[in-house]
Write a protein that holds these residues in place. Structure first.
Motif: not given
Length: 307
Positions: A113-115, A123-124, A147-153, A187-188
């Motif tokens: 999804l993120l890729t 962008r993320a 959340a772990a991959r983009i450093g989000a809450a 980000p969240a």
């Protein structure tokens, strides 16, 4: 409309993503070949439709745009066209077979999804809204990996999500009928329960969505950044390690064999003890293990003080 090079124009506002799961609630398994086939009724769960409704409401409040994303086969375009008809600004599909690797713990899906989003939008996402659970019998760990991959809450089990002055506010369910109000920084990644119904798009939007082209990112390219998974080996019974025994002396092979197997040794008589205190019971147990060779060291002279 998407540009021909596969990238979307830059936008200064937040990117609000509705992560939709293409799931089959009634998969059919062949009893002989174990092949799994999808039903024509596959689609988004009630929680995912609620997530899309929240994303549609949050995007204008945050001054951004709403993008509906899913990982699935070509049949999942129907799900994304429904999102366009409901009011999503753009859609994106990561191409994947109907049945993916069952060992996928959610990290591969999150990476895909993120890729795909990074390839198209560069962008993320600033906010990801997804369903609290899926109808596809998955692990439910994809939001955590996102959340772990983009450093989000990350906020789970949300009954409602709103935004005011660029801040996301949520209401979460607690045990015992209680509620908790949260302020979630961007980000969240927010997982919502199915408390809202997805809006119905007007006829003109439905007709436009049926003719819209759905951007697609290949699965092999999108899932290439996933960390390798851990696979467990085949289950087998426990086999204790062999013990080294000295060869018994003597010229008679039969005598050596009887001594080696303990055929001439009479079994020890059963002994029942009644210790008065737990400390005395522990001392007796340790002394017995030492005598049998399970523990090293001779028993001490006192009441087990050397142990």
């Amino acid at each position: 409309m998407q540009p021909t090079d596969g990238t979307a124009p830059a936008s200064p506002g937040p990117l609000v993503v509705a992560a939709l799961s293409w799931a089959d609630p009634r998969a059919v398994v062949d009893p002989l070949s174990a092949e799994v086939t999808a039903d024509a009724r596959a689609g988004a769960s009630a929680a995912d439709r609620c997530a899309l409704e929240h994303a549609l409401r949050l995007a204008p409040l945050l001054g951004g745009r709403c993008v509906a994303v899913t990982v699935g086969p070509a049949d999942a375009d129907l799900l994304l066209r429904d999102a366009l008809a409901a009011g999503a600004d753009e859609v994106l599909r990561v191409d994947a077979p109907v049945v993916r690797d069952p060992a996928d713990d959610g990290d591969t899906t999150a990476a895909a999804l993120l890729t795909g989003l990074a390839r198209v939008y560069g962008r993320a996402p600033d906010l990801v809204v997804c369903g609290d659970h899926s109808a596809g019998r998955g692990t439910g760990a994809t939001p955590a990996f996102l959340a772990a991959r983009i450093g989000a809450a990350q906020a789970l089990g949300l009954l409602g999500v709103s935004a005011c002055d660029g801040v996301v506010r949520a209401l979460r369910r607690l045990d015992g009928g209680r509620r908790e109000r949260l302020t979630v920084p961007l980000p969240a990644v927010c997982s919502v329960e199915p408390t809202l119904a997805l809006r119905r798009g007007p006829l003109a939007s439905v007709l436009r969505a049926q003719r819209a082209e759905v951007p697609v990112v290949p699965w092999e390219e999108a899932a290439g950044s996933a960390r390798p998974g851990v696979r467990a080996g085949a289950a087998r019974p426990y086999r204790p390690r062999a013990r080294l025994l000295a060869a018994p002396p003597g010229p008679d092979a039969r005598a050596r064999l009887r001594e080696l197997t303990g055929a001439d040794v009479r079994p020890a008589a059963r002994r029942v003890v009644f210790p008065d205190t737990p400390a005395e019971a522990a001392d007796l147990l340790i002394r017995h293990l030492v005598e049998r060779g399970y523990l090293e060291g001779p028993p001490g002279p006192g009441d087990g003080e050397s142990f």
